[in-house]
Write a protein that holds these residues in place. Sequence first.
Motif, PDB file in Angstrom:
ATOM      1  N   TYR A  44     -26.379 -16.236  97.914  1.00 55.13           N
ATOM      2  CA  TYR A  44     -25.036 -16.580  98.393  1.00 55.13           C
ATOM      3  C   TYR A  44     -24.596 -17.930  97.810  1.00 55.13           C
ATOM      4  CZ  TYR A  44     -21.189 -17.522 101.642  1.00 55.13           C
ATOM      5  OH  TYR A  44     -19.955 -17.805 102.183  1.00 55.13           O
TER       6      TYR A  44
ATOM      7  N   THR B  60     -29.605  -8.660 102.218  1.00 56.14           N
ATOM      8  CA  THR B  60     -28.911  -9.361 101.133  1.00 56.14           C
ATOM      9  C   THR B  60     -28.030  -8.398 100.348  1.00 56.14           C
ATOM     10  OG1 THR B  60     -30.764 -10.912 100.955  1.00 56.14           O
ATOM     11  CG2 THR B  60     -29.221 -10.851  99.120  1.00 56.14           C
TER      12      THR B  60
ATOM     13  N   GLU C 143     -24.893  -7.517 102.396  1.00 56.78           N
ATOM     14  CA  GLU C 143     -23.911  -8.590 102.535  1.00 56.78           C
ATOM     15  C   GLU C 143     -23.232  -8.968 101.216  1.00 56.78           C
ATOM     16  OE1 GLU C 143     -22.846  -9.647 105.263  1.00 56.78           O
ATOM     17  OE2 GLU C 143     -24.383  -9.039 106.702  1.00 56.78           O
ATOM     18  N   LEU C 144     -23.963  -8.887 100.095  1.00 54.41           N
ATOM     19  CA  LEU C 144     -23.458  -9.483  98.856  1.00 54.41           C
ATOM     20  C   LEU C 144     -23.175  -8.493  97.730  1.00 54.41           C
ATOM     21  CD1 LEU C 144     -25.718 -12.678  98.586  1.00 54.41           C
ATOM     22  CD2 LEU C 144     -23.499 -12.423  99.736  1.00 54.41           C
TER      23      LEU C 144
ATOM     24  N   LEU D 250     -28.051 -16.566 107.089  1.00 55.20           N
ATOM     25  CA  LEU D 250     -28.480 -17.492 106.038  1.00 55.20           C
ATOM     26  C   LEU D 250     -29.712 -18.298 106.421  1.00 55.20           C
ATOM     27  CD1 LEU D 250     -25.066 -18.849 104.683  1.00 55.20           C
ATOM     28  CD2 LEU D 250     -26.673 -17.339 103.505  1.00 55.20           C
TER      29      LEU D 250
ATOM     30  N   GLN E  75     -21.489 -18.406  95.271  1.00 52.30           N
ATOM     31  CA  GLN E  75     -20.358 -19.265  95.617  1.00 52.30           C
ATOM     32  C   GLN E  75     -20.097 -20.329  94.546  1.00 52.30           C
ATOM     33  OE1 GLN E  75     -18.790 -17.408  97.903  1.00 52.30           O
ATOM     34  NE2 GLN E  75     -18.362 -19.190  99.164  1.00 52.30           N
TER      35      GLN E  75
ATOM     36  N   ILE F  49     -22.840 -13.388 107.686  1.00 54.94           N
ATOM     37  CA  ILE F  49     -23.593 -14.076 106.643  1.00 54.94           C
ATOM     38  C   ILE F  49     -24.127 -15.406 107.167  1.00 54.94           C
ATOM     39  CG2 ILE F  49     -23.399 -15.244 104.412  1.00 54.94           C
ATOM     40  CD1 ILE F  49     -21.471 -13.037 103.550  1.00 54.94           C
TER      41      ILE F  49
END
Length: 293
Positions: free
Chosen positions: A25, A190, A193-194, A15, A29, A11
């Motif tokens: 992200y 994206t 990863e998320l 980014l 968070q 990640i």
Amino acid sequence: MSQTTNNLSNISASLAKNKLLTDCYRHMQSDDLMLPTIPDVAFKIRRAINDDKSSTSSIARIVQIDPSITAKLIQIANSPLYMSRKKIESCPEALTRLGLKTAQDIITAFAMKSVFNAKSPVIRQKMAELWTHSSYIASISAVFAHKIPGFDPDRAMLAGLIHDIGIVPILTYADNHPDILANPKDLVETVKELRADIGVQIIRHWDFPEDFEDVVINAENWFRNNKNPANYADIVMISQLHSFIGKVDIKKIPKIDDLPAYKKLAGHLNANDSINILDTAKDEIEHIQKMLA
């Protein structure tokens, strides 16, 4: 190096060059990413069913506020999954046959489609594709669960519908920030990863059962191997693999009988039921898909 550390490294490396990933992200968070809300009718019914003072008739009155949900509930009560000699013709009868907890899962599943929506034609198309995929997995999962002792077909259907729910906020963010997608690969990266982390946030936000978190996290964790009994994540995983048949290069997907999840479930399935599920239960799968659509 642990898998978590590897994921964080991946990640971090992405980014700087992927604005969509960076923004999603950051918002994830800080716990302020826009998450979909559970449809109002599903929320009211879940609240009523969990109220000890509610009765079948009072819950039926809430369900009947939405005629389309009522019709679908009666339809599934008369489907091959539940069909008996007596045809169901009213909402209270459907609730009695299905049971309140099962009806809750079914109603939530039927109401879910409204979550998969967007303003721009491009993102709206991607939402439609995501819903089509999710409802197909849901249909296969329901059929599998119907054949395996200890599993509820409607809970499996809902598990199939929510396995990719973490993609929805990513698409919504892209929809609200149309200039952010510099490259189509940014969206793919994206999501990769998320998807799971955002999905878990939604499951908790909606106060869904904890085992649905496992579905979101492990629905594509093909070689997950633990000593626990088979669960809904295993059913959704095997359903996904079946959905790839004829659509994905066979060399790019794992062999089904190599998967620990399949080995857990195989003891409860006739080999032909499993391998040929798309043919043997084609009508049943299409029936569920049509109801969800």
